[in-house]
Design an enzyme around this catalytic site. Structure first.
Site, PDB file in Angstrom:
ATOM      1  N   GLY A   1       0.794  -1.230   0.000  1.00  0.00           N
ATOM      2  CA  GLY A   1       0.000   0.000   0.000  1.00  0.00           C
ATOM      3  C   GLY A   1       0.820   1.270   0.000  1.00  0.00           C
ATOM      4  O   GLY A   1       0.305   2.331   0.359  1.00  0.00           O
ATOM      5  N   SER A   2       2.097   1.192  -0.445  1.00  0.00           N
ATOM      6  CA  SER A   2       2.896   2.423  -0.420  1.00  0.00           C
ATOM      7  C   SER A   2       2.385   3.437  -1.437  1.00  0.00           C
ATOM      8  O   SER A   2       2.446   4.646  -1.196  1.00  0.00           O
ATOM      9  CB  SER A   2       4.381   2.124  -0.635  1.00  0.00           C
TER      10      SER A   2
ATOM     11  N   HIS B   1       1.581   0.620 -13.153  1.00  0.00           N
ATOM     12  CA  HIS B   1       2.269  -0.622 -13.493  1.00  0.00           C
ATOM     13  C   HIS B   1       3.774  -0.328 -13.446  1.00  0.00           C
ATOM     14  O   HIS B   1       4.208   0.720 -13.917  1.00  0.00           O
ATOM     15  CB  HIS B   1       1.844  -1.072 -14.895  1.00  0.00           C
TER      16      HIS B   1
ATOM     17  N   ASP C   1      -3.337  -4.196 -19.079  1.00  0.00           N
ATOM     18  CA  ASP C   1      -2.179  -3.284 -19.190  1.00  0.00           C
ATOM     19  C   ASP C   1      -2.038  -2.636 -20.572  1.00  0.00           C
ATOM     20  O   ASP C   1      -0.927  -2.244 -20.963  1.00  0.00           O
ATOM     21  CB  ASP C   1      -0.865  -4.015 -18.834  1.00  0.00           C
TER      22      ASP C   1
HETATM   23  C1  GAR Z   1       3.868  -1.350  -7.339  1.00  0.00           C
HETATM   24  O1  GAR Z   1       5.185  -1.459  -7.817  1.00  0.00           O
HETATM   25  C2  GAR Z   1       2.889  -1.361  -8.506  1.00  0.00           C
HETATM   26  O2  GAR Z   1       3.371  -0.706  -9.634  1.00  0.00           O
HETATM   27  C3  GAR Z   1       2.752  -2.840  -8.757  1.00  0.00           C
HETATM   28  O3  GAR Z   1       2.741  -3.421  -7.475  1.00  0.00           O
HETATM   29  C4  GAR Z   1       3.478  -2.610  -6.559  1.00  0.00           C
HETATM   30  C5  GAR Z   1       2.592  -2.288  -5.380  1.00  0.00           C
HETATM   31  O4  GAR Z   1       3.294  -1.644  -4.373  1.00  0.00           O
HETATM   32  N1  GAR Z   1       1.563  -3.113  -9.492  1.00  0.00           N
HETATM   33  C6  GAR Z   1       1.457  -4.104 -10.372  1.00  0.00           C
HETATM   34  O5  GAR Z   1       2.349  -4.887 -10.612  1.00  0.00           O
HETATM   35  C7  GAR Z   1       0.098  -4.194 -11.070  1.00  0.00           C
HETATM   36  N2  GAR Z   1       0.197  -5.010 -12.239  1.00  0.00           N
HETATM   37  P1  GAR Z   1       2.521  -0.930  -3.170  1.00  0.00           P
HETATM   38  O6  GAR Z   1       1.524  -1.938  -2.594  1.00  0.00           O
HETATM   39  O7  GAR Z   1       3.588  -0.600  -2.178  1.00  0.00           O
HETATM   40  O8  GAR Z   1       1.833   0.294  -3.697  1.00  0.00           O
END
Ligand code: GAR
Length: 199
Positions: free
Chosen positions: A12-13, A109, A150
């Site tokens: 969730g950052s 993404h 995507d």
């Molecule tokens: C992020 O790097 C986002 O771009 C990726 O997951 C991570 C979530 O980080 N999303 C995908 O790969 C979607 N296809 P977070 O939970 O710390 O925001």
């Protein structure tokens, strides 16, 4: 005022970066809800800190597809959000949701789409593929969500170098820093267009 809802699955950052920018006044918006498919994820903790309602909706809570989609739509309709933000949401969104919010769902993404997108490319797998291909640069993309995974219209992108001997985790961390600065700016710019188109 722009109304957004967020969907997240993990740490969730990105979600936190967005609500921090709202809190600082940089992004004029209200975050109405967090929907998660993972009740124990970090995003839930951030939502609770900020008093944002959390809805846990997944294949576990709603094993039948029709009930699952109805539960998602109920939350979305209840708050009437302008934009639905996928901030590290690792599931493919049902078409019924996209039809309810055409051109109103944004995703982040962690690659320079159209490279390394589509089913199977998510999270750390994206960075593993970039390193295996010996690419010299990578970076996040914010795009509209369409039925093809995507492949929706690109709204913003940032580039970072891929360094020699980078591990996937090191590259992911470098990309994530840019995600946090990119996403809220795109939400702001696109949200302004959405609000203008409504009047
Ligand atoms: C992020 O790097 C986002 O771009 C990726 O997951 C991570 C979530 O980080 N999303 C995908 O790969 C979607 N296809 P977070 O939970 O710390 O925001």
């Amino acid at each position: 005022m722009l109304k957004i809802g967020v969907m997240a699955s993990g740490g969730g950052s990105n979600f936190k970066a967005i609500i921090d920018r709202i809190g600082e006044g940089d992004l004029e918006a209200q975050c109405k809800f967090l929907i998660t498919n993972n009740a124990g994820c970090g995003a839930v903790g951030h939502a609770q800190t900020y008093g944002i309602p959390v809805y846990h909706i997944s294949g576990k809570t709603h094993p039948e597809q029709a009930a699952y989609e109805a539960a998602l739509l109920e939350v979305i309709d209840k708050y009437g959000v302008d934009l639905l933000i996928l901030a590290g949401y690792m599931k493919v969104l049902p078409v019924s949701i996209l039809k309810r919010l055409p051109d109103r769902v944004l995703n982040i993404h962690p690659s320079l789409l159209p490279k390394y997108g589509g089913r199977g490319f998510y999270g750390i797998h994206v960075h593993e593929a970039v390193i295996a291909a010996k690419d010299k640069e990578s970076g996040p993309t914010v795009h509209l969500v369409s039925e093809e995974v995507d492949a929706g219209r690109i709204l913003g992108q940032r580039k970072v170098p891929v360094l020699e001997n980078d591990t996937p985790a090191e590259l992911a961390a470098r990309v994530l820093v840019q995600e946090h600065d990119l996403f809220w700016r795109v939400i702001k710019e696109y949200g302004e267009q959405v609000l203008k188109a409504r009047v």
